[in-house]
Design a protein around this motif. Structure first.
Motif, mmCIF file in Angstrom:
data_model
loop_
_atom_site.group_PDB
_atom_site.id
_atom_site.type_symbol
_atom_site.label_atom_id
_atom_site.label_comp_id
_atom_site.label_asym_id
_atom_site.label_seq_id
_atom_site.Cartn_x
_atom_site.Cartn_y
_atom_site.Cartn_z
ATOM 1 N N ARG A 134 0.779 -1.363 0.010
ATOM 2 C CA ARG A 134 -0.010 -0.112 0.042
ATOM 3 C C ARG A 134 0.692 1.288 -0.200
ATOM 4 N NH1 ARG A 134 -2.380 -4.343 1.953
ATOM 5 N NH2 ARG A 134 -4.827 -4.307 1.960
ATOM 6 N N LEU A 135 1.761 1.138 0.596
ATOM 7 C CA LEU A 135 2.949 2.261 0.908
ATOM 8 C C LEU A 135 3.649 2.390 -0.333
ATOM 9 C CD1 LEU A 135 4.093 2.161 4.429
ATOM 10 C CD2 LEU A 135 2.376 3.820 3.558
ATOM 11 N N ALA A 136 3.846 1.447 -1.051
ATOM 12 C CA ALA A 136 4.611 1.471 -2.419
ATOM 13 C C ALA A 136 3.524 2.070 -3.362
ATOM 14 C CB ALA A 136 4.738 -0.136 -2.716
ATOM 15 N N VAL A 137 2.454 1.805 -3.532
ATOM 16 C CA VAL A 137 1.400 2.348 -4.481
ATOM 17 C C VAL A 137 1.643 3.930 -4.151
ATOM 18 C CG1 VAL A 137 -1.089 2.729 -4.965
ATOM 19 C CG2 VAL A 137 -0.213 0.454 -4.572
ATOM 20 N N LEU A 138 1.412 4.307 -3.035
ATOM 21 C CA LEU A 138 1.494 5.669 -2.997
ATOM 22 C C LEU A 138 2.772 6.383 -3.278
ATOM 23 C CD1 LEU A 138 -0.194 5.762 0.880
ATOM 24 C CD2 LEU A 138 -1.307 7.139 -1.265
ATOM 25 N N ASP A 139 3.941 5.815 -2.884
ATOM 26 C CA ASP A 139 5.080 6.201 -3.220
ATOM 27 C C ASP A 139 5.321 6.427 -4.727
ATOM 28 O OD1 ASP A 139 7.966 6.921 -2.073
ATOM 29 O OD2 ASP A 139 8.434 5.307 -3.676
ATOM 30 N N ALA A 140 4.880 5.552 -5.476
ATOM 31 C CA ALA A 140 4.944 5.452 -6.909
ATOM 32 C C ALA A 140 4.227 6.581 -7.550
ATOM 33 C CB ALA A 140 4.629 4.112 -7.575
ATOM 34 N N LEU A 142 3.123 9.160 -5.797
ATOM 35 C CA LEU A 142 3.735 10.638 -5.372
ATOM 36 C C LEU A 142 5.168 10.999 -6.103
ATOM 37 C CD1 LEU A 142 2.663 10.571 -1.892
ATOM 38 C CD2 LEU A 142 1.859 12.287 -3.525
ATOM 39 N N THR A 143 5.666 10.101 -6.707
ATOM 40 C CA THR A 143 6.852 10.503 -7.464
ATOM 41 C C THR A 143 6.781 11.631 -8.556
ATOM 42 O OG1 THR A 143 7.699 8.368 -6.970
ATOM 43 C CG2 THR A 143 9.037 9.562 -8.832
ATOM 44 N N GLY A 144 7.334 12.585 -8.444
ATOM 45 C CA GLY A 144 7.155 13.989 -9.394
ATOM 46 C C GLY A 144 5.795 14.617 -9.154
ATOM 47 N N ARG A 145 5.111 14.290 -8.150
ATOM 48 C CA ARG A 145 4.029 15.016 -7.640
ATOM 49 C C ARG A 145 4.220 15.650 -6.395
ATOM 50 N NH1 ARG A 145 1.264 10.563 -10.385
ATOM 51 N NH2 ARG A 145 -0.274 11.099 -11.859
ATOM 52 N N GLU A 146 3.384 16.844 -6.029
ATOM 53 C CA GLU A 146 3.392 17.471 -4.895
ATOM 54 C C GLU A 146 2.490 17.004 -4.114
ATOM 55 O OE1 GLU A 146 3.758 22.177 -3.040
ATOM 56 O OE2 GLU A 146 3.270 21.753 -5.387
ATOM 57 N N PHE A 147 1.338 16.799 -4.606
ATOM 58 C CA PHE A 147 -0.021 16.455 -3.805
ATOM 59 C C PHE A 147 -0.549 15.288 -4.650
ATOM 60 C CE2 PHE A 147 -0.073 21.077 -3.461
ATOM 61 C CZ PHE A 147 0.507 21.255 -2.095
ATOM 62 N N LEU A 171 6.601 2.673 11.952
ATOM 63 C CA LEU A 171 6.466 2.073 10.350
ATOM 64 C C LEU A 171 7.342 2.963 9.594
ATOM 65 C CD1 LEU A 171 4.956 0.060 8.867
ATOM 66 C CD2 LEU A 171 3.172 1.675 8.255
ATOM 67 N N ASP A 172 8.658 2.065 9.075
ATOM 68 C CA ASP A 172 9.628 3.060 8.477
ATOM 69 C C ASP A 172 9.301 3.492 7.175
ATOM 70 O OD1 ASP A 172 12.156 4.165 7.679
ATOM 71 O OD2 ASP A 172 13.032 2.132 7.571
ATOM 72 N N LEU A 173 9.410 4.627 6.549
ATOM 73 C CA LEU A 173 9.123 5.130 5.637
ATOM 74 C C LEU A 173 10.294 5.316 4.518
ATOM 75 C CD1 LEU A 173 6.408 7.925 5.824
ATOM 76 C CD2 LEU A 173 6.001 5.522 5.357
ATOM 77 N N THR A 174 11.480 4.667 4.997
ATOM 78 C CA THR A 174 12.639 5.036 4.232
ATOM 79 C C THR A 174 12.708 4.397 2.886
ATOM 80 O OG1 THR A 174 14.106 5.140 6.296
ATOM 81 C CG2 THR A 174 15.172 4.817 4.207
ATOM 82 N N PRO A 175 12.271 3.056 2.873
ATOM 83 C CA PRO A 175 11.970 2.600 1.692
ATOM 84 C C PRO A 175 11.061 3.328 0.761
ATOM 85 C CG PRO A 175 11.772 1.085 3.150
ATOM 86 C CD PRO A 175 11.582 2.408 3.981
ATOM 87 N N TYR A 176 10.635 4.475 0.876
ATOM 88 C CA TYR A 176 9.397 5.215 0.141
ATOM 89 C C TYR A 176 9.845 6.595 0.183
ATOM 90 C CZ TYR A 176 7.269 0.877 1.604
ATOM 91 O OH TYR A 176 6.990 -0.611 2.192
ATOM 92 N N PRO A 177 10.781 6.789 -0.551
ATOM 93 C CA PRO A 177 11.585 8.273 -0.451
ATOM 94 C C PRO A 177 10.427 9.299 -0.945
ATOM 95 C CG PRO A 177 12.361 6.997 -2.372
ATOM 96 C CD PRO A 177 11.536 6.137 -1.426
ATOM 97 N N ALA A 178 9.628 9.153 -1.970
ATOM 98 C CA ALA A 178 8.617 10.228 -2.364
ATOM 99 C C ALA A 178 7.731 10.380 -1.437
ATOM 100 C CB ALA A 178 7.931 9.575 -3.668
ATOM 101 N N LEU A 179 7.133 9.366 -0.676
ATOM 102 C CA LEU A 179 6.149 9.385 0.403
ATOM 103 C C LEU A 179 6.820 10.270 1.468
ATOM 104 C CD1 LEU A 179 3.291 8.729 1.142
ATOM 105 C CD2 LEU A 179 4.280 6.481 2.004
#
Length: 207
Positions: A134-140, A142-147, A171-179
């Motif tokens: 689920r976090l991966a979906v959000l990260d992908a 948000l890549t290149g997006r502000e909102f 819950l570590d967000l390090t693997p999801y830099p855009a998020l």
């Protein structure tokens, strides 16, 4: 309007939306640790919401509105000049999609178990595993997006609250830099910073 809230709960998203819109809302704190749960004015909270959950919004006409995504859309529609949700069409449906995603896939699907001290360790482990895709979906997304969708919307307010909970449950967000970068950007936004500061102060005082 009256917002029944608990500090650092998902009701904080409506506080953020209210500050974005410049809305006049009375904030009524609910003691969710009391038995039975009570509003700060002494009202039995179950008389307002039989589920005992915040947020609840009392509209100016007295209507009681439940469920976070519904309340957020109500506030956005009540103050259209703030642009917190498109008025109609595909753009509105996209914001509604993210409200649904956050509510079901993150709020219910991940954080209910992680935040519940009574949840068994197996449930917590399952929730942590479920968080990754689920976090991966959000990260992908948000890549290149502000909102999440175009400009800041009520969906961003809701997602920010979930990301504050991620810190609370480690819950570590390090693997999801855009998020992670998105979270940091939103935290610097004036409406978000104000709401977070106020609610965190209340939360710490009650701890």
């Amino acid at each position: 309007m009256d917002l029944y809230f608990s500090p650092m709960a998902c009701s904080m998203a409506t506080r953020i939306a209210a500050y974005e819109a410049g809305a006049q809302i009375n904030f009524l704190r609910v003691d969710t640790r009391a038995s039975p749960k009570r509003v700060e004015d002494g009202t039995a909270f179950l008389s307002l919401n039989p589920m005992g959950q915040v947020p609840v919004l009392r509209a100016d006409d007295g209507e009681l509105i439940f469920e976070n995504p519904v309340i957020l859309q109500y506030v956005a529609d009540r103050f259209p000049a703030a642009g917190l949700i498109p008025a109609e069409g595909a753009e509105r449906r996209r914001v509604q999609k993210w409200l649904s995603f956050i509510g079901s896939e993150l709020h219910t699907g991940v954080f209910i178990a992680l935040l519940d001290p009574k949840a068994p360790e197996g449930a917590k482990a399952f929730a942590r595993a479920a968080a990754a895709p689920r976090l991966a979906v959000l990260d992908a997304h948000l890549t290149g997006r502000e909102f999440l969708q175009g400009r800041f919307s009520v969906a961003d307010a809701y997602l920010f609250v979930m990301l504050t909970w991620a810190r609370h449950v480690a819950l570590d967000l390090t693997p999801y830099p855009a998020l992670a970068a998105y979270r940091d950007r939103l935290q610097a936004r004036p409406s978000v910073a104000r709401a977070l500061g106020e609610e965190f102060t209340l939360f710490k005082a009650a701890a």
